[in-house]
Design a protein around this motif. Structure first.
Motif, mmCIF file in Angstrom:
data_model
loop_
_atom_site.group_PDB
_atom_site.id
_atom_site.type_symbol
_atom_site.label_atom_id
_atom_site.label_comp_id
_atom_site.label_asym_id
_atom_site.label_seq_id
_atom_site.Cartn_x
_atom_site.Cartn_y
_atom_site.Cartn_z
ATOM 1 N N GLN B 67 23.623 89.874 64.055
ATOM 2 C CA GLN B 67 23.324 89.631 65.463
ATOM 3 C C GLN B 67 22.678 88.259 65.645
ATOM 4 O O GLN B 67 23.014 87.520 66.561
ATOM 5 C CB GLN B 67 22.383 90.721 65.975
ATOM 6 C CG GLN B 67 22.151 90.632 67.473
ATOM 7 C CD GLN B 67 21.422 91.853 67.993
ATOM 8 O OE1 GLN B 67 20.558 92.404 67.324
ATOM 9 N NE2 GLN B 67 21.779 92.287 69.176
ATOM 10 N N ASN B 68 21.775 87.925 64.723
ATOM 11 C CA ASN B 68 21.057 86.658 64.855
ATOM 12 C C ASN B 68 21.924 85.450 64.571
ATOM 13 O O ASN B 68 21.613 84.356 65.015
ATOM 14 C CB ASN B 68 19.843 86.640 63.913
ATOM 15 C CG ASN B 68 18.724 87.503 64.461
ATOM 16 O OD1 ASN B 68 18.658 87.765 65.656
ATOM 17 N ND2 ASN B 68 17.863 87.967 63.570
ATOM 18 N N MET B 69 22.990 85.622 63.773
ATOM 19 C CA MET B 69 23.798 84.442 63.450
ATOM 20 C C MET B 69 25.054 84.322 64.311
ATOM 21 O O MET B 69 25.813 83.371 64.150
ATOM 22 C CB MET B 69 24.151 84.409 61.968
ATOM 23 C CG MET B 69 24.901 85.613 61.480
ATOM 24 S SD MET B 69 25.357 85.429 59.748
ATOM 25 C CE MET B 69 26.873 84.523 59.964
ATOM 26 N N SER B 70 25.241 85.224 65.257
ATOM 27 C CA SER B 70 26.480 85.201 66.048
ATOM 28 C C SER B 70 26.633 83.907 66.851
ATOM 29 O O SER B 70 27.711 83.318 66.903
ATOM 30 C CB SER B 70 26.514 86.407 66.990
ATOM 31 O OG SER B 70 26.529 87.593 66.233
ATOM 32 N N ILE B 71 25.536 83.479 67.482
ATOM 33 C CA ILE B 71 25.621 82.273 68.307
ATOM 34 C C ILE B 71 25.891 81.047 67.440
ATOM 35 O O ILE B 71 26.717 80.194 67.773
ATOM 36 C CB ILE B 71 24.321 82.106 69.128
ATOM 37 C CG1 ILE B 71 24.254 83.205 70.195
ATOM 38 C CG2 ILE B 71 24.248 80.732 69.761
ATOM 39 C CD1 ILE B 71 22.970 83.224 70.978
ATOM 40 N N LEU B 72 25.222 80.999 66.292
ATOM 41 C CA LEU B 72 25.456 79.869 65.391
ATOM 42 C C LEU B 72 26.901 79.864 64.897
ATOM 43 O O LEU B 72 27.489 78.811 64.663
ATOM 44 C CB LEU B 72 24.497 79.935 64.198
ATOM 45 C CG LEU B 72 23.027 79.672 64.510
ATOM 46 C CD1 LEU B 72 22.183 79.768 63.242
ATOM 47 C CD2 LEU B 72 22.836 78.304 65.150
ATOM 48 N N ALA B 73 27.486 81.056 64.740
ATOM 49 C CA ALA B 73 28.873 81.131 64.282
ATOM 50 C C ALA B 73 29.820 80.495 65.289
ATOM 51 O O ALA B 73 30.741 79.759 64.931
ATOM 52 C CB ALA B 73 29.268 82.583 64.024
ATOM 53 N N ILE B 74 29.565 80.775 66.577
ATOM 54 C CA ILE B 74 30.398 80.169 67.635
ATOM 55 C C ILE B 74 30.298 78.645 67.564
ATOM 56 O O ILE B 74 31.295 77.929 67.641
ATOM 57 C CB ILE B 74 29.923 80.652 69.023
ATOM 58 C CG1 ILE B 74 30.025 82.177 69.108
ATOM 59 C CG2 ILE B 74 30.678 79.938 70.131
ATOM 60 C CD1 ILE B 74 31.251 82.712 69.732
ATOM 61 N N LEU B 75 29.070 78.149 67.389
ATOM 62 C CA LEU B 75 28.877 76.693 67.296
ATOM 63 C C LEU B 75 29.521 76.142 66.027
ATOM 64 O O LEU B 75 30.060 75.036 66.007
ATOM 65 C CB LEU B 75 27.380 76.364 67.301
ATOM 66 C CG LEU B 75 26.623 76.705 68.583
ATOM 67 C CD1 LEU B 75 25.126 76.589 68.356
ATOM 68 C CD2 LEU B 75 27.051 75.782 69.713
ATOM 69 N N GLY B 76 29.450 76.939 64.952
ATOM 70 C CA GLY B 76 29.993 76.490 63.660
ATOM 71 C C GLY B 76 31.493 76.268 63.702
ATOM 72 O O GLY B 76 32.020 75.400 62.992
ATOM 73 N N ILE B 77 32.188 77.044 64.534
ATOM 74 C CA ILE B 77 33.644 76.869 64.656
ATOM 75 C C ILE B 77 33.959 75.446 65.121
ATOM 76 O O ILE B 77 34.727 74.715 64.490
ATOM 77 C CB ILE B 77 34.227 77.871 65.672
ATOM 78 C CG1 ILE B 77 34.038 79.307 65.178
ATOM 79 C CG2 ILE B 77 35.697 77.578 65.912
ATOM 80 C CD1 ILE B 77 34.298 80.350 66.262
ATOM 81 N N GLY B 78 33.336 75.068 66.245
ATOM 82 C CA GLY B 78 33.599 73.742 66.800
ATOM 83 C C GLY B 78 33.195 72.644 65.826
ATOM 84 O O GLY B 78 33.907 71.664 65.646
ATOM 85 N N MET B 79 32.043 72.861 65.173
ATOM 86 C CA MET B 79 31.563 71.850 64.223
ATOM 87 C C MET B 79 32.533 71.706 63.050
ATOM 88 O O MET B 79 32.753 70.600 62.553
ATOM 89 C CB MET B 79 30.163 72.237 63.724
ATOM 90 C CG MET B 79 29.493 71.167 62.904
ATOM 91 S SD MET B 79 29.129 69.675 63.852
ATOM 92 C CE MET B 79 27.647 70.187 64.694
#
Lengths: 255, 364
Positions: B67-79
């Motif tokens: 749950q805590n890393m979900s938002i970072l995962a979305i950002l990680g895609i673009g990065m």
């Protein structure tokens, strides 16, 4: 009508200056289908500039370019490609992280049939099969069609670059010093490739500093010096001394 | 004698000399950095599981981690897309904040707590993110400003504008439909956080785009040799603009997710986000020099800091150690990447650049 009558690519009186330097000064040049023309000259003679102009990488100050008899404007390499003009640059212009198949089809990928293709999915099998055919066709030993090109030897990468150009060239192939970095066997392969391409009816323009290679493979030899076309010879009735003389300006050759 | 089952494959592949090269598909897998880092993750996981078997490996705890890393995962895609093109996007944290702020203001302006308001908020957030992404892309591709500088500029711009718009005070009005469902809700009938399912769908979709489509192929090709791609007639500028737009748009998605999860615009809370995401992408085997990378690796690269953080707290180590550990993992990951690139360059004489200057001086 014989296809040999009309030059597949012809330059008429083309000029290009960079500042005060006239890199090309009213140069005429033509290549016929199924013919190997060598373009020779000392450093700074304008060989690369001429190739760039004829392959869409460089704009002209004046002069005309005719493709199969019709006047054309070549303002991008993609335009030249669309006509059937391909160039193997000295730096090969391969993407080192992609494999030979991906490089072969870069910019011309085969989409999957139907909806998948419209969504951008690629028919990798078709491209692999066609690449293998193209490499075999040239006698190029490209191993590991799935490995990145960057992990391959210089000779293999050269073979891939040439195979790509030849595969897509319907009219003319420019080869800018294709043997400069190669060993004996690989050089032999490249020269053999040039003959095979010529036999398919494609015009080949071959730039080299190596007079023996030029003599071995060319039908005609055009000499540039200081941006001017100073001489043209039939390869069958010239000599290395004559060519070097024309290149350096020691003798003024004529047709 | 063995039968020739093994030798019917593609013969002896050409390899860079001096590199340990196991044969076949398994060998290939082992050489992939994402797989190596996955092994590191498994080891970390097993260690924490052994140290705290009643807490760490339980679903309730793992659920917290994902749950805590979900938002970072979305950002990680673009990065990942951006770094594969040999670019960088420092602006994602600020764009996230900006999108959240504008979205929250729009939702507050129309009022209401229902689906239409939430839908408007989502559209506004994604639109804001896309706008910043397009700006980044145009400046990188058309104006030829190095991506490090462009996105450093938009990092400041987006954060500053967020503070101008709010007067520096966080907005805390979030429609309950967002906070209840996306923020802390589960997928109906399960205990899987909805936000994690959303992230998973994005990961799969963009993973397919990156690894299976022409768009993805061009992304790798542009990062590998931009000039070569240009010469074959691919619209490189357009492609770069699209890639930075993806990064910006996903930061917008992350903005609305963050708003839903935390119930506030958290203007000051994203100053490290860009660096954390970049670290995860790089740990996952995506090369800062372009041409190499996987979405899968990025996911693994995100898990390592998240698991370390969580595990340290559980076993009673000061969680500050997580930053130290992640720092070392990051350096080791880039060291491995450099070794591989050096080996490849030695084998073939490919001209290569080894300085981070490559990020600052964009290829022409």
């Amino acid at each position: 009508m014989s296809t040999g009558d009309v030059p597949v690519l012809q330059a008429l009186g083309i000029s290009r200056s960079f500042g005060h330097v006239r890199a090309l000064d009213n140069v005429d040049f033509e290549v016929y289908p199924g013919e190997v023309v060598a373009l020779i000259g000392d450093n700074g003679a304008g060989k690369s500039t001429l190739v760039k102009a004829l392959s869409g990488s460089l704009a002209l100050d004046s002069g005309k370019i005719l493709y199969a008899g019709g006047e054309v404007t070549l303002s991008t390499p993609a335009q030249a490609s669309a006509l059937g003009i391909e160039t193997v640059y000295q730096d090969l212009a391969l993407a080192p992280h992609l494999n030979p198949v991906q490089n072969m089809f870069l910019g011309r990928e085969v989409p999957k049939p139907g909806l998948q293709g419209k969504l951008g999915f690629l028919d990798n099998k078709a491209m692999r099969d066609r690449s293998r055919l193209a490499f075999d066709d040239l006698g190029a030993t490209v191993r590991g069609l799935g490995d990145p090109v960057g992990s391959m030897s210089g000779g293999q990468r050269q073979a891939i670059a040439i195979a790509r150009a030849v595969n897509w060239a319907k009219g003319v192939v420019f080869l800018d010093e294709p043997t400069a970095a190669l060993g004996v066997v690989q050089t032999k392969n490249v020269l053999e490739t040039i003959r095979r391409v010529r036999d398919k009816g494609v015009g080949v323009v071959f730039i080299s500093h190596s007079m023996p290679h030029v003599m071995e493979v060319s039908d005609r030899i055009q000499v540039l010096r200081l941006g001017r076309s100073v001489a043209a010879y039939k390869a069958s009735n010239t000599s290395m001394e004559e060519l070097v003389g024309a290149m350096t300006g020691a003798i003024g050759g004529d047709k | 004698m063995t039968t020739d089952v093994a030798s019917t494959s593609n013969g002896a592949p050409a390899q860079a000399p001096g590199v340990f090269t196991p044969e076949g598909a398994i060998g290939k897998l082992v050489r992939v950095q994402a797989f190596q880092i996955l092994l590191v993750l498994v080891v970390i996981f097993l260690i924490f599981s052994a140290l705290a078997p009643t807490i760490f490996p339980q679903w309730s705890n793992l659920r917290l981690i994902i749950q805590n890393m979900s938002i970072l995962a979305i950002l990680g895609i673009g990065m990942t897309f951006v770094i594969v093109t040999s670019g960088i996007d420092l602006s994602i944290g600020s764009v996230l904040v900006f999108s959240g702020v504008v979205s929250a203001m729009a939702m507050r302006a129309v009022g209401g707590d229902g689906l239409p308001t939430a839908g408007l908020g989502i559209l506004v957030a994604v639109g804001c993110g896309l706008a910043w992404g397009i700006l980044n892309g145009v400046l990188v591709a058309k104006a030829k400003v190095p991506p490090l500088i462009v996105t450093l500029g938009t990092l400041g711009g987006a954060l500053g504008l967020s503070q101008v718009l709010t007067g520096g005070v966080d907005i805390r009005d979030v429609p309950s439909i967002l906070s209840d469902n996306i923020g802390y809700g589960n997928v109906p009938g399960t205990t899987l956080p909805l936000i994690s399912l959303i992230a998973f769908v994005f990961l799969v979709a963009f993973g397919i785009i990156l690894h299976r489509t022409r768009f993805g192929l061009y992304t790798f090709a542009v990062g590998s040799n931009e000039e070569a791609v240009r010469r074959v007639g691919v619209k490189v500028d357009r492609h770069l603009i699209l890639v930075y737009s993806i990064s910006g748009g996903l930061a917008g998605v992350a903005g609305i997710l963050s708003l839903s999860q935390y119930g506030t615009t958290a203007i000051a809370g994203q100053s490290q986000t860009n660096l954390n995401v970049i670290a995860a992408v790089v740990i996952g085997g995506t090369s800062l020099f372009g041409g190499v990378g996987t979405i899968f690796g990025t996911v693994v690269g995100l898990f390592i800091p998240a698991v370390l953080q969580n595990g340290f707290v559980i076993v009673g180590v000061q969680p500050f150690w997580q930053q130290v550990a992640v720092g070392f993992v990051l350096i080791i990951a880039v060291y491995i990447d450099q070794r591989r690139r050096l080996a490849a360059a030695r084998g073939t004489g490919v001209k290569r650049r080894f300085s981070l200057g490559n990020l600052v001086t964009r290829r022409k």
